[in-house]
Design a protein around this motif. Structure first.
Motif, PDB file in Angstrom:
ATOM      1  N   ARG B   3     -49.544  43.785 -18.445  1.00 26.45           N
ATOM      2  CA  ARG B   3     -48.303  43.703 -19.220  1.00 26.45           C
ATOM      3  C   ARG B   3     -47.178  44.304 -18.391  1.00 26.45           C
ATOM      4  O   ARG B   3     -47.373  45.289 -17.678  1.00 26.45           O
ATOM      5  N   ARG B   4     -46.012  43.733 -18.513  1.00 25.10           N
ATOM      6  CA  ARG B   4     -44.860  44.222 -17.764  1.00 25.10           C
ATOM      7  C   ARG B   4     -44.314  45.480 -18.430  1.00 25.10           C
ATOM      8  O   ARG B   4     -44.186  45.539 -19.652  1.00 25.10           O
ATOM      9  N   LEU B   5     -44.019  46.515 -17.643  1.00 22.78           N
ATOM     10  CA  LEU B   5     -43.398  47.723 -18.172  1.00 22.78           C
ATOM     11  C   LEU B   5     -41.934  47.420 -18.497  1.00 22.78           C
ATOM     12  O   LEU B   5     -41.349  46.522 -17.882  1.00 22.78           O
ATOM     13  N   PRO B   6     -41.368  48.151 -19.468  1.00 27.63           N
ATOM     14  CA  PRO B   6     -39.929  47.978 -19.709  1.00 27.63           C
ATOM     15  C   PRO B   6     -39.196  48.281 -18.404  1.00 27.63           C
ATOM     16  O   PRO B   6     -39.506  49.265 -17.740  1.00 27.63           O
ATOM     17  N   LEU B  15     -39.248  29.783 -10.326  1.00 25.43           N
ATOM     18  CA  LEU B  15     -40.040  29.238  -9.220  1.00 25.43           C
ATOM     19  C   LEU B  15     -41.184  28.432  -9.807  1.00 25.43           C
ATOM     20  O   LEU B  15     -41.285  28.302 -11.033  1.00 25.43           O
ATOM     21  N   THR B  16     -42.041  27.888  -8.948  1.00 27.21           N
ATOM     22  CA  THR B  16     -43.197  27.186  -9.499  1.00 27.21           C
ATOM     23  C   THR B  16     -44.483  27.784  -8.920  1.00 27.21           C
ATOM     24  O   THR B  16     -44.530  28.198  -7.755  1.00 27.21           O
ATOM     25  N   ILE B  17     -45.490  27.847  -9.797  1.00 30.29           N
ATOM     26  CA  ILE B  17     -46.831  28.215  -9.345  1.00 30.29           C
ATOM     27  C   ILE B  17     -47.728  27.024  -9.631  1.00 30.29           C
ATOM     28  O   ILE B  17     -47.844  26.595 -10.792  1.00 30.29           O
ATOM     29  N   ASP B  18     -48.303  26.473  -8.608  1.00 31.82           N
ATOM     30  CA  ASP B  18     -49.121  25.263  -8.719  1.00 31.82           C
ATOM     31  C   ASP B  18     -48.372  24.162  -9.474  1.00 31.82           C
ATOM     32  O   ASP B  18     -48.961  23.463 -10.315  1.00 31.82           O
ATOM     33  N   GLY B  19     -47.097  24.063  -9.200  1.00 35.98           N
ATOM     34  CA  GLY B  19     -46.297  22.983  -9.777  1.00 35.98           C
ATOM     35  C   GLY B  19     -45.732  23.292 -11.150  1.00 35.98           C
ATOM     36  O   GLY B  19     -44.850  22.588 -11.637  1.00 35.98           O
ATOM     37  N   ALA B  20     -46.222  24.361 -11.794  1.00 38.23           N
ATOM     38  CA  ALA B  20     -45.740  24.690 -13.139  1.00 38.23           C
ATOM     39  C   ALA B  20     -44.553  25.646 -13.045  1.00 38.23           C
ATOM     40  O   ALA B  20     -44.604  26.626 -12.291  1.00 38.23           O
ATOM     41  N   ALA B  21     -43.509  25.373 -13.802  1.00 38.88           N
ATOM     42  CA  ALA B  21     -42.324  26.240 -13.774  1.00 38.88           C
ATOM     43  C   ALA B  21     -42.684  27.617 -14.305  1.00 38.88           C
ATOM     44  O   ALA B  21     -43.523  27.766 -15.191  1.00 38.88           O
ATOM     45  N   CYS B  22     -42.004  28.609 -13.771  1.00 38.95           N
ATOM     46  CA  CYS B  22     -42.403  29.974 -14.041  1.00 38.95           C
ATOM     47  C   CYS B  22     -41.178  30.867 -13.806  1.00 38.95           C
ATOM     48  O   CYS B  22     -40.371  30.577 -12.911  1.00 38.95           O
ATOM     49  N   VAL B  23     -41.036  31.919 -14.588  1.00 37.70           N
ATOM     50  CA  VAL B  23     -39.889  32.804 -14.411  1.00 37.70           C
ATOM     51  C   VAL B  23     -40.362  34.232 -14.178  1.00 37.70           C
ATOM     52  O   VAL B  23     -41.210  34.735 -14.915  1.00 37.70           O
ATOM     53  N   GLY B  24     -39.819  34.864 -13.137  1.00 36.75           N
ATOM     54  CA  GLY B  24     -40.138  36.263 -12.878  1.00 36.75           C
ATOM     55  C   GLY B  24     -38.869  37.091 -12.809  1.00 36.75           C
ATOM     56  O   GLY B  24     -37.774  36.568 -13.043  1.00 36.75           O
ATOM     57  N   ARG B  25     -39.019  38.352 -12.522  1.00 39.65           N
ATOM     58  CA  ARG B  25     -37.867  39.254 -12.406  1.00 39.65           C
ATOM     59  C   ARG B  25     -37.539  39.456 -10.941  1.00 39.65           C
ATOM     60  O   ARG B  25     -38.447  39.560 -10.102  1.00 39.65           O
TER      61      ARG B  25
END
Lengths: 372, 98
Positions: B3-6, B15-25
């Protein structure tokens, strides 16, 4: 009271570990005094070839001694596996030297014929190949390869697993292994008394100096002489890839686990273990000319390590006249010679005498007076 | 599992991971995002073919190798995510084709 052993081996590298196990198999109580991983330790930096080709110019005894070890290796590897459960992945299916220019090719041919043309040398089988033949035998070899020499007796193994197996074999054989034990002083009276730096003493009836570069310091303590010097070698290691190079080239090999190792630089750099980027660039460039497809592989490790080299490049095996029972053994081909060290040298030491064929390796050969 | 910490960092990166859209910080390593998005096994061992994934998160264990923007076997823990990046997992032993 200090511990008393039949034999103390100073140095726990490839030479010391091979001797100690061989001595223990003769029924002796053996102790290994190892400086530990702070030591320069050529044994952890080597290129892992079990190699015969091109060795022994001007020293037929060295060509034959190496041949003997290469012949003994299959049995030695089997014994190690039997004792320790560790497979060192010995593969003796041949090896290549490759040339990238006509001058290099000429040199390879000269070396092979000079080694084998010496009286007293049991010639090794080899063939001289043109570029086309090399590319036929080594798929992946590039257009810049002018030719090469091939010997079916060469090979390689997994050096990290070998070192681990040799140390496990010490445990199995009941050898007492003492790391962190740099020998400060050796006294001789009713056997040998070894003072360990920082305190402690070991006593032994006989001793073998197998301390690599530190033999320079230790040998004179027992009337011996081992004028070795460090010669730096750099090694590059790539990421693991699918097998493409089964047969090793003297400077490029693929390990059983898939890494490509690039090595065999020779550099006089004193005791510095720093890497040399210029030399590594040249090594990588040559490797890519030999095998163009490796050009885009990631390099994941690189290191430099110090070979233990005598003035003429050959091993030194000697027994002390002034301190009977003291031996010295040093060489720069600790992997190739491990089998003959364990199977031939150690049993003779256990009986108190070096084997006759080791006579040519006395340091006495280096004492030829220089002409004015 | 992870789990991501606050976190005060706010910028989002797509970005994409294995072609699937994905959002990071912004500031995430590729390896951290792989763990957050359930790609714990991101490659196969080059020796045994076993599944492997991010472990040390500091560049020494070489377990988190993935293909990033077409370059194979990059250490995911040492690369920060970037807008439009293409991450491909599941690659095994790399082939060297003559």
């Amino acid at each position: 009271m200090s511990a008393f052993f039949d034999f103390a081996v100073i140095g726990g590298g490839l030479v010391g570990a091979a001797l100690a196990r061989g001595l223990a198999r003769e029924g002796l109580r053996v102790c290994v005094l190892d400086e530990g991983d702070v030591a320069y330790r050529a044994s952890r930096g080597n290129f892992a070839l079990v190699w015969l080709q091109s060795k022994g110019i001007n020293m037929p005894a060295y060509a034959n001694w190496t041949r003997r070890s290469v012949d003994l290796w299959p049995a030695y590897a089997a014994e190690l596996q039997n004792e320790t459960g560790i497979d060192v992945s010995l593969q003796q299916e041949g090896g290549f030297h490759l040339a990238l220019s006509d001058a290099e090719m000429e040199r390879l041919v000269t070396i092979a014929s000079r080694v084998n043309g010496q009286p007293g040398v049991d010639p090794y089988p080899y063939c001289v190949l043109d570029g086309e033949e090399v590319r036929r035998r080594l798929p992946g070899a590039g257009p810049d390869v002018v030719g090469g020499t091939y010997s079916p007796l060469d090979g390689h193994l997994n050096a990290l697993r070998l070192y681990r197996a040799m140390h496990k074999a010490l445990l199995v054989a009941g050898v007492e292994y003492r790391p962190g034990s740099r020998v400060a002083r050796i006294d001789h009276a009713n056997g040998f008394s070894l003072s360990i730096e920082g305190g402690g003493k070991i006593r032994a009836k006989r001793i073998a100096l197998a301390a690599g570069l530190d033999n320079v310091r230790l040998a004179p303590m027992v009337g011996l002489c081992a004028p070795v010097r460090p010669q730096r070698g750099n090694i590059l290691v790539t990421e693991k890839v699918a097998p493409f190079l089964r047969i090793p080239v003297q400077t490029v090999r693929q390990t059983d686990e898939g890494s490509v190792m690039i090595g065999d630089s020779q550099e006089e750099a004193g005791l510095s273990e720093g890497i040399n980027h210029g030399i590594m660039g040249v090594m990588a460039g040559r490797a890519v000319r030999m095998f163009p497809a490796i050009a885009n592989l990631n390099i994941v490790r690189m290191w430099a390590c110090l070979r233990v080299l005598s003035p003429d490049g050959f091993p030194i095996y000697d027994q002390s006249l002034t301190h009977p029972g003291a031996f010295v053994a040093t060489c720069h081909s600790g992997v190739t010679l491990a089998a003959v060290h364990a199977a031939v040298l150690a049993p003779h030491m256990a009986r108190g005498r070096l084997p006759e064929e080791a006579g040519s390796f006395s340091a006495g050969r280096l004492h030829v007076s220089k002409t004015a | 599992m992870f789990r991501r910490l606050p976190d005060a960092r706010s910028g989002l990166v797509s970005l994409t991971i294995d072609g699937a859209a994905c959002v990071g910080r912004r500031g995430d390593s590729v390896a951290a995002l792989l763990l957050e998005t359930g790609h714990a096994a991101c490659r196969k061992s080059a020796v045994s073919g076993e599944p492997r994934g991010p472990y040390c998160m500091m560049g020494v264990c070489f377990e988190c190798l993935v293909e990033i923007d077409g370059v194979a076997n990059r250490q995911a823990c040492l690369v920060q995510i970037a807008e439009g990046m293409k991450v491909t997992t599941g690659t095994g032993r790399r082939e060297v084709t003559p």
